[in-house]
Every structure is written in structure tokens, then in C-alpha cells.
Design an enzyme around this catalytic site. Structure first.
Site, PDB file in Angstrom:
ATOM      1  CG  ASP A  45      -1.909  -1.101   1.215  1.00 19.72           C
ATOM      2  OD1 ASP A  45      -2.454  -1.376   0.141  1.00 19.72           O
ATOM      3  OD2 ASP A  45      -2.133  -1.712   2.273  1.00 19.72           O
ATOM      4  CB  THR A 161      -8.433  -0.209   6.120  1.00 19.52           C
ATOM      5  OG1 THR A 161      -8.105   0.342   4.843  1.00 19.52           O
ATOM      6  CG2 THR A 161      -9.824  -0.821   6.069  1.00 19.52           C
ATOM      7  CE1 TYR A 163      -2.215   7.426  13.726  1.00 22.01           C
ATOM      8  CE2 TYR A 163      -2.394   9.500  12.533  1.00 22.01           C
ATOM      9  CZ  TYR A 163      -2.065   8.801  13.674  1.00 22.01           C
ATOM     10  OH  TYR A 163      -1.593   9.477  14.759  1.00 22.01           O
ATOM     11  CB  SER A 166      -4.238   3.086  14.494  1.00 20.47           C
ATOM     12  OG  SER A 166      -3.730   2.240  13.510  1.00 20.47           O
ATOM     13  CB  ALA A 185      -4.360  11.590  22.959  1.00 20.71           C
TER      14      ALA A 185
HETATM   15  P1  NAP Z   1       4.087   2.480   6.838  1.00 16.99           P
HETATM   16  O1  NAP Z   1       4.367   2.967   8.203  1.00 16.99           O
HETATM   17  O2  NAP Z   1       5.021   1.542   6.160  1.00 16.99           O
HETATM   18  O3  NAP Z   1       2.591   1.851   6.745  1.00 16.99           O
HETATM   19  C1  NAP Z   1       1.823   1.528   7.781  1.00 16.99           C
HETATM   20  C2  NAP Z   1       0.963   0.303   7.427  1.00 16.99           C
HETATM   21  O4  NAP Z   1      -0.288   0.750   6.909  1.00 16.99           O
HETATM   22  C3  NAP Z   1       1.543  -0.664   6.384  1.00 16.99           C
HETATM   23  O5  NAP Z   1       1.292  -1.972   6.832  1.00 16.99           O
HETATM   24  C4  NAP Z   1       0.755  -0.322   5.134  1.00 16.99           C
HETATM   25  O6  NAP Z   1       0.621  -1.434   4.240  1.00 16.99           O
HETATM   26  C5  NAP Z   1      -0.594  -0.028   5.750  1.00 16.99           C
HETATM   27  N1  NAP Z   1      -1.498   0.786   4.938  1.00 16.99           N
HETATM   28  C6  NAP Z   1      -1.242   1.899   4.200  1.00 16.99           C
HETATM   29  N2  NAP Z   1      -2.370   2.345   3.625  1.00 16.99           N
HETATM   30  C7  NAP Z   1      -3.361   1.491   3.995  1.00 16.99           C
HETATM   31  C8  NAP Z   1      -4.753   1.415   3.715  1.00 16.99           C
HETATM   32  N3  NAP Z   1      -5.353   2.340   2.963  1.00 16.99           N
HETATM   33  N4  NAP Z   1      -5.476   0.416   4.287  1.00 16.99           N
HETATM   34  C9  NAP Z   1      -4.891  -0.504   5.071  1.00 16.99           C
HETATM   35  N5  NAP Z   1      -3.580  -0.483   5.362  1.00 16.99           N
HETATM   36  C10 NAP Z   1      -2.825   0.500   4.832  1.00 16.99           C
HETATM   37  O7  NAP Z   1       3.897   3.743   5.877  1.00 16.99           O
HETATM   38  P2  NAP Z   1       3.389   3.739   4.395  1.00 16.99           P
HETATM   39  O8  NAP Z   1       3.371   2.346   3.853  1.00 16.99           O
HETATM   40  O9  NAP Z   1       4.116   4.818   3.671  1.00 16.99           O
HETATM   41  O10 NAP Z   1       1.863   4.214   4.611  1.00 16.99           O
HETATM   42  C11 NAP Z   1       1.552   5.502   5.076  1.00 16.99           C
HETATM   43  C12 NAP Z   1       0.289   5.345   5.879  1.00 16.99           C
HETATM   44  O11 NAP Z   1       0.610   4.744   7.115  1.00 16.99           O
HETATM   45  C13 NAP Z   1      -0.374   6.647   6.276  1.00 16.99           C
HETATM   46  O12 NAP Z   1      -1.202   7.139   5.247  1.00 16.99           O
HETATM   47  C14 NAP Z   1      -1.146   6.227   7.499  1.00 16.99           C
HETATM   48  O13 NAP Z   1      -2.460   5.825   7.169  1.00 16.99           O
HETATM   49  C15 NAP Z   1      -0.425   5.007   8.013  1.00 16.99           C
HETATM   50  N6  NAP Z   1       0.059   5.252   9.368  1.00 16.99           N
HETATM   51  C16 NAP Z   1      -0.505   4.554  10.372  1.00 16.99           C
HETATM   52  C17 NAP Z   1      -0.159   4.815  11.687  1.00 16.99           C
HETATM   53  C18 NAP Z   1      -0.825   4.028  12.760  1.00 16.99           C
HETATM   54  O14 NAP Z   1      -1.640   3.164  12.455  1.00 16.99           O
HETATM   55  N7  NAP Z   1      -0.537   4.339  14.016  1.00 16.99           N
HETATM   56  C19 NAP Z   1       0.791   5.763  11.983  1.00 16.99           C
HETATM   57  C20 NAP Z   1       1.360   6.484  10.921  1.00 16.99           C
HETATM   58  C21 NAP Z   1       0.975   6.207   9.605  1.00 16.99           C
HETATM   59  P3  NAP Z   1       1.874  -1.983   3.363  1.00 16.99           P
HETATM   60  O15 NAP Z   1       2.644  -2.786   4.334  1.00 16.99           O
HETATM   61  O16 NAP Z   1       1.232  -2.816   2.299  1.00 16.99           O
HETATM   62  O17 NAP Z   1       2.634  -0.783   2.850  1.00 16.99           O
END
Ligand code: NAP
Ligand code: MN
Length: 272
Positions: A45, A161, A163, A166, A185
């Protein structure tokens, strides 16, 4: 048909890329980085997010296909061992395309700097770097609440699905045209109060945050982050643009969710 293959740096992805490029050439496709009709991402993704931003200015004409080489790959629905089938489907020009909503973010500054616009596939998040973020939250120009906490995040259905999930947000079907606001928070007590739950707005509504303090904020738009001071307000609305996926496989959306987050759909159906 002009095709761009966009890969992450993982050795497995590079190997799949080489194989795919060879097969595309043999099948007579034109490889074009500048103005492709189809962008095939190889990775997960995260790779799709990067490719989306690389072709952000051509969303009307570009269709995306995601090939998954490990990791989560929620939105990448072809697997690396299906390359032959993928090339065949491209050759037959099957028109199974689908489009999803995108988020428009507009930053307005307190000084004379011009407004800045960003487009997000997943979400945009704003946080105060040093202390509690205080912002008046307006929905369609009407004051809704005064928010205090670490920050706020606005996600698309596609991002629900990621951030947003989470943060306790609901998983939203991507056929629903909406945006979801999530708190990070929040401070909630006798003195300070905000809604305390995710909020899903109507397609014609927008969210505006008026920043109460002239401090430093970090803004995250998908995988991009930047630090800003002098932010007056941030406005979030559904963009007029959409992302188009080609050769989309109509895997039942909720099965996709089960596969990614629970992993029991087959077992549980066998048990029933
Ligand atoms: P990353 O830190 O490598 O990705 C975080 C995880 O989110 C990876 O497992 C990625 O899948 C998955 N992901 C990304 N878009 C998704 C979607 N639309 N639905 C379900 N899972 C998804 O960073 P990145 O790969 O560059 O992705 C950036 C995204 O990470 C941001 O847009 C944000 O949504 C997310 N993020 C999440 C958190 C959290 O949950 N606390 C914190 C910061 C950012 P893949 O392994 O296939 O790449
Ligand atoms: Mn990733």
C-alpha cells in the site's frame, strides 16, 4: 497503451518488476514514465501511495493497478505470481475500473503566504509539535466544538483501514462518499469537552480547523510530512478528483477487511 511500472526498493519487488517489464515489452506495450495510461505499482500500500503522489497531476487520465509483493497490501489486489494473467488481462483491455474519493486539504496562513493545497488518498493529520493543540472545529462554517488534544486526523474511506482505524475510526466502504474526523488523545474533563468519538460527515460538508495558538504544527498527508508555523486554518473537503483503479478485482470489500485484519473468513464460514 502506455504503461509505467513503479516499484519499491525491495529485492523481491525489483525481481518482479524486471519480469513484468520483459513480458510487457514482448506483448507490445509502450513503456512510458511521463504520461502513462496505466501505472502498475509493485510493493504494498505504501508503494501505491507514493505512485499516487507521483502522478497526482494526471489523475484524470491515469489508472492504477497494485501488485502485492508481501507486507499488508490492502489495496494491491494482484499477487506477484499472477504476472502472466495480469499481462493477458491488459492485452484484452478488460475495463473493470473503479474510482474512490480523495481528500482536499487547504492550508491558510496568518502571514501573506498564499494558500497551499494537498491531495490525500488515505488521510491528513495535524498535530501540535510541542504542546496541546487547541482548535475550533467548524463543520460547514458553523462552530461545532473547541478541540484540545494531540491532534486531529481526517481520512477518506480508503484511509479508513489505515491510520484512522488505529485511532478507533470506523471502517468505511469506499463506495461511500464521505470523510471521517478522528481525535488523537483528546482532553476530556469537566472543563474541556469535545465529541470524543469519530465523526462521519455528509458529502457536501467540510471541516475547518481554526488554530488557536500561533505555534508549530506538523501536517502529515499520507506518507508526506511537513512542519509549519503561521497556520491560521486548515480546511478539509472531498476533492473533485478521484483515484481510478484498472482491472479492479471485485473482491467483496468486507472479505478484504477480514483477510487483512482478522484472517478467519474461510475458517469461520467452514465452521458455520
Ligand atoms: P508504513 O508505516 O510503512 O505503513 C503503515 C501500514 O499501513 C503498512 O502496513 C501499510 O501497508 C498499511 N497501509 C497503508 N495504507 C493502507 C490502507 N489504505 N489500508 C490498510 N492499510 C494500509 O507507511 P506507508 O506504507 O508509507 O503508509 C503511510 C500510511 O501509514 C499513512 O497514510 C497512514 O495511514 C499510516 N500510518 C498509520 C499509523 C498508525 O496506524 N498508528 C501511523 C502512521 C501512519 P503496506 O505494508 O502494504 O505498505
Ligand atoms: Mn509500507
Amino acid at each position: 497503451m502506455r504503461i509505467r511500472v513503479y516499484s519499491n526498493r525491495k529485492p523481491t519487488s525489483r525481481k518482479v518488476t524486471q519480469e513484468l517489464l520483459e513480458k510487457l515489452r514482448k506483448a507490445g506495450f509502450i513503456l512510458d514514465k511521463k504520461t502513462p495510461d496505466v501505472v502498475i505499482t509493485i510493493g504494498g500500500d505504501g508503494t501505491l501511495l507514493s505512485a499516487f503522489h507521483a502522478y497526482e497531476s494526471q489523475l484524470d487520465t491515469v489508472r492504477f493497478i497494485g501488485v502485492h509483493t508481501g507486507h499488508l497490501g490492502f489495496y494491491t489486489d494482484w499477487r506477484d505470481y499472477e504476472i502472466d494473467e495480469l499481462v493477458r488481462s491488459l492485452k484484452e483491455e478488460k475495463q473493470n475500473s473503479v474510482s474512490y474519493p480523495l481528500l482536499d486539504v487547504c492550508l491558510t496562513y496568518t502571514n501573506n503566504m498564499p494558500d497551499r493545497h494537498f491531495l490525500a488518498l488515505n488521510e491528513a493529520t495535524i498535530k501540535n509539535v510541542d504542546r496541546t493543540m487547541v482548535a475550533n472545529v467548524f463543520i460547514k462554517d458553523e462552530l461545532f466544538e473547541c478541540y484540545r488534544g494531540d491532534g486531529l486526523s481526517v481520512s477518506t474511506p480508503t484511509g479508513s483501514t489505515a491510520y484512522s482505524k488505529s485511532l478507533g475510526g470506523a471502517v468505511v466502504h469506499p463506495r461511500v462518499n464521505t470523510l471521517q474526523l478522528n481525535e488523537i488523545a483528546s482532553l476530556n474533563n469537566r472543563v474541556y469537552r469535545s465529541l470524543g468519538s469519530p465523526m462521519i460527515i455528509a458529502p457536501d460538508e467540510w471541516i475547518r480547523l481554526d488554530m488557536k495558538k500561533r505555534e508549530t504544527y506538523s501536517l502529515h498527508v499520507d506518507n508526506l510530512s511537513l512542519t509549519n508555523s503561521n497556520i491560521k486554518h486548515v480546511k478539509f473537503c472531498l476533492s473533485e478528483k478521484r483515484i481510478h483503479f484498472a482491472l479492479y478485482r471485485h473482491t467483496h470489500f468486507w472479505r478484504r477487511v477480514n483477510n487483512a485484519f482478522i484472517g478467519t473468513s474461510k475458517e469461520s464460514s467452514e465452521r458455520l
